[in-house]
Motif scaffolding. Structure first.
Motif, short mmCIF file in Angstrom:
data_model
loop_
_atom_site.label_atom_id
_atom_site.label_comp_id
_atom_site.label_asym_id
_atom_site.label_seq_id
_atom_site.Cartn_x
_atom_site.Cartn_y
_atom_site.Cartn_z
N GLY A 45 0.78 -1.23 0.00
CA GLY A 45 0.00 0.00 0.00
C GLY A 45 0.81 1.27 0.00
N PHE A 73 -13.37 0.81 -8.43
CA PHE A 73 -12.30 0.92 -7.42
C PHE A 73 -11.63 2.30 -7.48
N ILE A 101 -11.54 5.22 -4.47
CA ILE A 101 -10.32 5.85 -3.97
C ILE A 101 -10.44 7.37 -4.09
N ASP A 116 -12.53 4.10 2.39
CA ASP A 116 -11.54 3.10 2.83
C ASP A 116 -12.12 1.71 2.56
N PHE A 117 -11.52 1.00 1.67
CA PHE A 117 -12.05 -0.32 1.32
C PHE A 117 -10.89 -1.25 0.99
N ARG A 118 -11.17 -2.55 0.98
CA ARG A 118 -10.17 -3.54 0.56
C ARG A 118 -10.85 -4.58 -0.32
N SER A 171 -2.10 1.73 -4.40
CA SER A 171 -2.94 2.54 -3.50
C SER A 171 -3.14 1.84 -2.16
N LYS A 228 -5.39 -0.38 -1.60
CA LYS A 228 -6.79 -0.78 -1.42
C LYS A 228 -7.09 -2.12 -2.09
#
Lengths: 247, 526
Positions: free
Chosen positions: A223, B46, B50, B55-57, B133, B135
């Motif tokens: 990240g 996605f 961003i 905030d995500f995964r 990023s 994410k």
């Protein structure tokens, strides 16, 4: 329901599988003869249905399905899509590799698959040892003990074997059983282990923190833009090169 | 801190369908359709998340065969041509439907989609940015999507599949993948050792792979386990899978969602649509579909027009429903676990967008609602969960797959079992060649050896046996299997007899150009 079809076609593999096992076919011909002859389904089969009930026009019927059966589409597709390979690529699968071996594979907790190829003299040798009245068999061993025999026909070169216990190891031999019950093997297989079909009886607990530092570093690095942009060396779809030609 | 975690894992895969020998090849459309309908829309979702600071995964497996096609200049060029055709067609549709507002709005929708796809078609670069990023975690899959348990007897086959994948991933995305999606979630005990040696830290299995593991897993599938090798295994959650996959209870069957099978490629006047279907005149899907599912038993000819706003509303509702159920699930699990449980929800990526048109939108709502509307669950990637909870139980997962009945039956049955005697023989021969020719050789021999490895790997794609079983496009799968086996056999014979046909070698190198850096010595056993 088309939505179901959607999921059936592509999502096939995710469906809960509770159906009863179907008895597998036991006798198979040589490999080359086994090309499937199933009726093919075209990828998108809507047209079969759309040709019906054209009379029931709705206010939204401006777009009328065209009558073109899926069989016709299939036919055209099969002719055009798959031109014959150039002559220099002609290839036929070998009927035999001159090996003397038997291979065992696991299909599920209760079924194994085996295929074999025997050299004639090895086969004759085993048969001769077994003497008159010998019977060609697969002898299945479970956890290194004889489990059972399967009598096989002369033309078979593979077999689906139903086994009694999940979570056990198996191997087998192909050969001849004499009239008095002695077995003379022509080939012996690899050993396989079937998976459990239930929770394990082993309840000991062991816990681990493997390579914690390394993993932390790897995960922590995730990240922060560490990968090197453009490292791969060419611009895909660059504005000056819409075809993505290599820089 | 969240009470539980959700790991959405998407597996993007297509077999290697690249046919430079033909100007137009129907099976290449699989790639173009998936790009337009799935990969690009997902990436757009996605990127927008961003951009909006959500905030995500998400974890995305990009199979090496797919990745190889994405970086291929010929296919990139053909995709652009394909898109230009669609942009032209949707432009004509805007004109043709100008007096039919329902359809006109949809023609505009597709027109925008196609233009957007053209602008966003550099998806490898986009994926790399997403990875950077933090994410989106990119993972890989075995080289040519070989169903590994059925190659158990030849360890170098498994190793070659894993190494080719890891190397390609690293080359394209600039870092080694931490995770691997085992093709069809097919796990054979012992393969984790090879994964570890090739640098993979975790993989995914189906539910029973963990539940029937030994010793008995204390946390079921709601926490990862370590194989003895130290590689982690994550198990699929049944409940969340069913919500999306089930043909009966699943979201994609909702009447307001887009109907997949009505496509203007089949519906419209032949002369009008002729330039946009296959050049031989075969009607094919164009991707422009104007109708909604309408109802469970509605005949395909009676479908009603699609209404974008209704579908969007439904996607939002279904995302909310999914989160509500996961929240309940997590709260229930909190009674049994002394840590925050992990729910692993893996799906084929192509479900989203291609089959379930609103799928990417559903993911968009899902991620936004999880981030903004509640605090019971949080999204996470498998590697982050391992960092959070590094201590896990040691369990050897059970042989399993996520295929029909949970094991190997889909890839080992009457229609395809004949392939294994040839595949195994070819593997044996590849090992023989690798042992025969020492490392460090160059020239034609090295090229022939590497190409033999490529042909073997392409023949090993689980896709061919899968198609033979499903009964759709069977002649294509049979031809591909036969072609790769034929090319391999010819290369084997030529290497053994020391008569390498340079013309033939160049020809197959140009056709089957996957894994440019492959090294045949991976098959050496001594």
């Amino acid at each position: 329901m088309p939505s179901k079809k959607t999921l059936k076609t592509k999502a096939k593999k995710k469906k809960p599988a509770a159906k009863k096992k179907t008895a597998p076919k036991k006798i198979k011909k040589a490999a080359a003869e086994k090309a499937p002859v199933k009726k093919r389904k075209i990828k998108f089969s809507a047209s079969k249905k759309t040709v019906r009930s054209r009379s029931k026009k709705t206010i939204f019927s401006a777009i009328e399905p065209v009558v073109l059966s899926s069989e016709i589409i299939q036919h055209i597709a099969s002719v055009v899509q798959h031109p014959i390979s150039p002559a220099h690529e002609h290839f036929d699968f070998s009927q035999g590799y001159g090996d003397n071996k038997i291979i065992l594979m696991v299909r599920d907790p209760y079924w194994l698959f085996t295929y074999w190829e025997l050299r004639q003299w090895e086969k004759d040798n085993a048969r001769a040892k077994a003497g008159r009245g010998a019977c060609e068999c697969l002898r299945i061993y479970k956890n290194d003990a004889v489990c059972f025999d399967i009598e096989i026909g002369g033309m078979a070169n593979n077999w689906y074997v139903s086994v009694p216990e999940a979570g056990a190891s198996y191997w087998l031999e192909i050969g001849f059983r004499s009239a008095d019950g002695r077995f003379f093997a022509a080939a012996r297989s690899n050993v396989v282990k079937t998976p459990l079909d239930r929770m394990s009886d082993v309840i000991d607990e062991e816990w681990m923190i493997p390579d914690w530092d390394a993993l932390y570093a790897l995960s922590g690095g995730f990240g922060f833009g560490h990968s090197s942009a453009g490292a791969w060396g060419f611009a895909l779809f660059s504005p000056t090169s819409p075809t993505g030609a290599r820089a | 801190m969240a009470k539980g975690y959700l790991a959405l894992v998407l597996h993007a895969h297509l077999p290697f369908v690249r046919h430079p020998e033909h100007e137009d090849f129907l099976e290449e459309d699989w790639l173009y359709e998936a790009l337009t309908e799935t990969y690009i829309p997902l990436i757009k979702v996605f990127e927008k998340l961003i951009q909006d600071g959500i905030d995500f995964r998400v974890t995305l497996s990009v199979s090496p065969t797919l990745l190889s096609m994405l970086i291929d200049p010929l296919l990139q060029e053909r995709y652009l041509k394909h898109l230009n055709g669609l942009i032209e067609l949707s432009g004509k549709e805007i004109e043709r439907t100008r007096h039919e507002p329902h359809f006109n709005a949809l023609a505009w929708m597709y027109h925008h989609n196609f233009i957007q796809a053209r602008e966003h078609r550099d998806i490898v670069r986009a994926l790399k940015h997403l990875q950077d990023s933090g994410k989106v975690e990119l993972i890989t899959c075995a080289g040519t999507h070989c169903f590994l348990p059925l190659q158990e007897i030849y360890e170098p086959v498994v190793r070659a599949q894993v190494r080719a994948a890891v190397n390609l991933h690293q080359k394209v995305f600039g870092r080694k993948p931490l995770g691997m999606w085992l093709p069809e979630c097919g796990y054979q005990p012992g393969h984790d050792v090879i994964l570890k040696e090739e640098g993979i830290r975790y993989f995914l299995v189906d539910t029973h792979g963990i539940l029937h593991g030994s010793p008995r897993p204390k946390y079921g599938i709601f926490a990862p386990v370590y194989c003895k090798s130290g590689v982690a295994a994550f198990g699929r959650d049944v409940e969340s899978s069913k919500a999306v996959w089930s043909a009966i209870e699943g979201y994609p069957g909702d009447p307001d969602y887009r109907e997949f099978y009505r496509d203007i490629g089949y519906d419209l006047d032949y002369d009008y649509i002729r330039p946009y279907i296959h050049p031989d005149g075969t009607r094919i899907q164009t991707g422009m579909k104007y109708f909604r599912i309408t109802g469970a038993n509605v005949d395909i000819s009676q479908k009603q027009p699609y209404v974008e706003a209704w579908a969007r509303e439904k996607a939002s509702y279904h995302a909310g429903n999914f989160i509500f159920n996961r929240g309940k699930q997590v709260e229930h699990l909190n009674n049994f676990l002394d840590r925050a449980p992990l729910i692993i929800s893996p799906y084929d990526a192509e479900l989203f967008g291609h089959w379930w048109y609103e799928g990417p939108q559903w993911i968009d709502f899902l991620m936004r609602k999880i981030a903004c509307d509640q605090d019971v669950i949080k999204t996470i990637t498998p590697s982050e969960y391992l960092a959070l909870y590094p201590k896990n139980q040691v369990v050897t997962p059970s042989l399993s797959s996520w295929g029909w009945k949970g094991y190997a039956e889909y890839w080992l049955e009457g229609s395809n079992d004949w392939t294994y005697r040839h595949l195994h023989k070819a593997a044996e021969r590849m090992i023989e060649l690798a042992n025969l020719f020492p490392s460090g050789i160059n020239g034609l021999h090295k090229r022939a050896l590497n190409q033999a490895a490529r042909e073997l790997m392409l023949a090993q794609s689980s896709d061919w046996s899968f198609i033979m079983k499903t009964g759709t496009c069977v002649p294509y799968a049979q031809k591909r299997f036969k072609d790769h086996m034929g090319r391999f056999t010819r290369l084997y014979d030529s290497l053994k007899s020391n008569h390498i046909d340079a013309g033939f070698l160049s020809d197959v190198e140009s056709k089957d150009n996957i894994f440019s850096d492959i090294d045949y010595t991976v098959y050496q056993t001594k």
